[in-house]
Motif scaffolding. Structure first.
Motif, PDB file in Angstrom:
ATOM      1  N   LEU A 191       0.845  -1.194   0.000  1.00 53.32           N
ATOM      2  CA  LEU A 191       0.000   0.000   0.000  1.00 53.32           C
ATOM      3  C   LEU A 191       0.879   1.242   0.000  1.00 53.32           C
ATOM      4  O   LEU A 191       1.889   1.301   0.714  1.00 53.32           O
ATOM      5  CB  LEU A 191      -0.905   0.019   1.236  1.00 53.32           C
ATOM      6  CG  LEU A 191      -1.967  -1.080   1.326  1.00 53.32           C
ATOM      7  CD1 LEU A 191      -2.704  -0.983   2.664  1.00 53.32           C
ATOM      8  CD2 LEU A 191      -2.950  -0.985   0.166  1.00 53.32           C
ATOM      9  N   ASP A 192       0.497   2.234  -0.830  1.00 57.81           N
ATOM     10  CA  ASP A 192       1.249   3.481  -0.831  1.00 57.81           C
ATOM     11  C   ASP A 192       0.739   4.394   0.297  1.00 57.81           C
ATOM     12  O   ASP A 192      -0.099   3.989   1.108  1.00 57.81           O
ATOM     13  CB  ASP A 192       1.182   4.160  -2.210  1.00 57.81           C
ATOM     14  CG  ASP A 192      -0.216   4.627  -2.597  1.00 57.81           C
ATOM     15  OD1 ASP A 192      -1.092   4.738  -1.710  1.00 57.81           O
ATOM     16  OD2 ASP A 192      -0.424   4.888  -3.796  1.00 57.81           O
ATOM     17  N   SER A 193       1.254   5.613   0.353  1.00 58.50           N
ATOM     18  CA  SER A 193       0.922   6.511   1.464  1.00 58.50           C
ATOM     19  C   SER A 193      -0.541   6.922   1.481  1.00 58.50           C
ATOM     20  O   SER A 193      -1.045   7.404   2.501  1.00 58.50           O
ATOM     21  CB  SER A 193       1.811   7.757   1.402  1.00 58.50           C
ATOM     22  OG  SER A 193       1.604   8.450   0.177  1.00 58.50           O
ATOM     23  N   ARG A 194      -1.219   6.734   0.348  1.00 56.69           N
ATOM     24  CA  ARG A 194      -2.648   7.068   0.288  1.00 56.69           C
ATOM     25  C   ARG A 194      -3.512   5.814   0.337  1.00 56.69           C
ATOM     26  O   ARG A 194      -4.669   5.834  -0.060  1.00 56.69           O
ATOM     27  CB  ARG A 194      -2.939   7.896  -0.967  1.00 56.69           C
ATOM     28  CG  ARG A 194      -2.228   9.245  -0.947  1.00 56.69           C
ATOM     29  CD  ARG A 194      -2.795  10.196  -1.970  1.00 56.69           C
ATOM     30  NE  ARG A 194      -2.561   9.744  -3.339  1.00 56.69           N
ATOM     31  CZ  ARG A 194      -3.021  10.368  -4.415  1.00 56.69           C
ATOM     32  NH1 ARG A 194      -3.750  11.466  -4.268  1.00 56.69           N
ATOM     33  NH2 ARG A 194      -2.747   9.913  -5.621  1.00 56.69           N
ATOM     34  N   ARG A 195      -2.888   4.714   0.789  1.00 58.15           N
ATOM     35  CA  ARG A 195      -3.591   3.450   0.983  1.00 58.15           C
ATOM     36  C   ARG A 195      -4.089   2.833  -0.309  1.00 58.15           C
ATOM     37  O   ARG A 195      -5.016   2.021  -0.323  1.00 58.15           O
ATOM     38  CB  ARG A 195      -4.768   3.610   1.965  1.00 58.15           C
ATOM     39  CG  ARG A 195      -4.439   4.315   3.272  1.00 58.15           C
ATOM     40  CD  ARG A 195      -3.406   3.541   4.072  1.00 58.15           C
ATOM     41  NE  ARG A 195      -3.908   2.263   4.537  1.00 58.15           N
ATOM     42  CZ  ARG A 195      -3.156   1.325   5.134  1.00 58.15           C
ATOM     43  NH1 ARG A 195      -1.847   1.538   5.288  1.00 58.15           N
ATOM     44  NH2 ARG A 195      -3.694   0.197   5.534  1.00 58.15           N
ATOM     45  N   LYS A 196      -3.464   3.201  -1.398  1.00 56.13           N
ATOM     46  CA  LYS A 196      -3.795   2.587  -2.686  1.00 56.13           C
ATOM     47  C   LYS A 196      -2.827   1.431  -2.948  1.00 56.13           C
ATOM     48  O   LYS A 196      -1.631   1.541  -2.664  1.00 56.13           O
ATOM     49  CB  LYS A 196      -3.711   3.607  -3.818  1.00 56.13           C
ATOM     50  CG  LYS A 196      -4.754   4.708  -3.734  1.00 56.13           C
ATOM     51  CD  LYS A 196      -4.646   5.642  -4.925  1.00 56.13           C
ATOM     52  CE  LYS A 196      -5.699   6.734  -4.841  1.00 56.13           C
ATOM     53  NZ  LYS A 196      -7.062   6.195  -4.990  1.00 56.13           N
TER      54      LYS A 196
END
Length: 250
Positions: free
Chosen positions: A195-200
């Motif tokens: 997951l990236d920092s934007r939870r994607k």
């Protein structure tokens, strides 16, 4: 003899330094045309939608912002005054054998040389993460010159390239040299979800060790036994038995 060397690990790769040493043991006429950055796993791909940028390092050493295939084409068609007598690709960090040859940019550079009518050899050095990931390029450096001399003296047929793999051993512990056929393997690739920092979600393709049945006479079996593997690979991938079966249907 004029030799072109290239790789898929990039112009600054330690394996390319090893290959330069190998090539200079054979001739003083050595040209280096290698990718500007790591191009591992790109196989026989071409750069068709972006320009190719070339950095001239010293007149006989060039970095190309492109794939290994691009490098061979640029070397033969543009950068060298005359085509080379031999193309050497490598020394790859890690073995290129069995089904992995279909992914390999190292093997692909030798394929492109072969397509251009130039005898071509791919060289790869096996290593193990269990030993801290240290790659014993000294093994390839010590053994490759004599092997290449023998292969070239014996002749490489048209539409055929030679794939050489060195086992993860010191030169004095090599168990011999074996001419092999291409083996089979389960590549063990998997997609690791993160997951990236934007939870994607995003994914990395990663290797996972796979257990393979090693068949005597194949490249991966020879490497497992501590022998150097020399495998002739044909560009003609026609399945002759399948050709006969389909011909009977149509």
């Amino acid at each position: 003899m004029r030799i072109l060397i290239t790789n898929d690990d990039g112009i600054n790769a330690p394996g390319l330094v090893a290959l330069e040493s190998i090539a200079h043991a054979l001739t003083d006429d050595v040209w280096v045309v290698a990718p500007e950055t790591d191009q591992s796993g790109l196989a026989h791909s071409l750069t068709l939608h972006d320009p190719l940028r070339v950095r001239d390092i010293d007149g006989r050493r060039f970095a190309v912002r492109g794939t290994p295939t691009d490098c061979v084409i640029m070397a033969v068609k543009e950068l060298m005054p005359e085509p080379p007598d031999l193309v050497l690709s490598g020394v790859n960090a890690g073995a290129n054998m069995a089904d992995d040859v279909t992914y390999s940019g190292t093997v692909a550079a030798a394929i492109e040389g072969t397509l251009l009518g130039i005898p071509s050899i791919a060289l790869s050095q096996a290593y193990s993460w269990a030993d801290g990931g240290e790659i014993p390029f000294g093994t390839a450096e010590a053994l490759a010159p004599d092997l290449i001399r023998k292969v070239v003296a014996g002749g490489i047929p048209k539409a055929t390239l030679v794939n050489i793999n060195f086992p993860d051993r010191a030169p004095d512990r090599i168990a011999g040299v074996e001419v092999t056929r291409q083996g089979t393997s389960t590549h063990g690739l998997k997609a690791e979800a993160r997951l990236d920092s934007r939870r994607k979600p995003y994914y990395w393709l990663a290797y996972a060790r796979a257990d393979n049945a090693l068949v005597p006479g194949t490249d991966n079996h020879a490497i497992a036994q501590g022998r150097v593997s020399i495998t002739p690979l044909r560009l003609d991938m026609t399945d002759d038995s399948g050709l006969a079966r389909l011909s009977a249907l149509f």
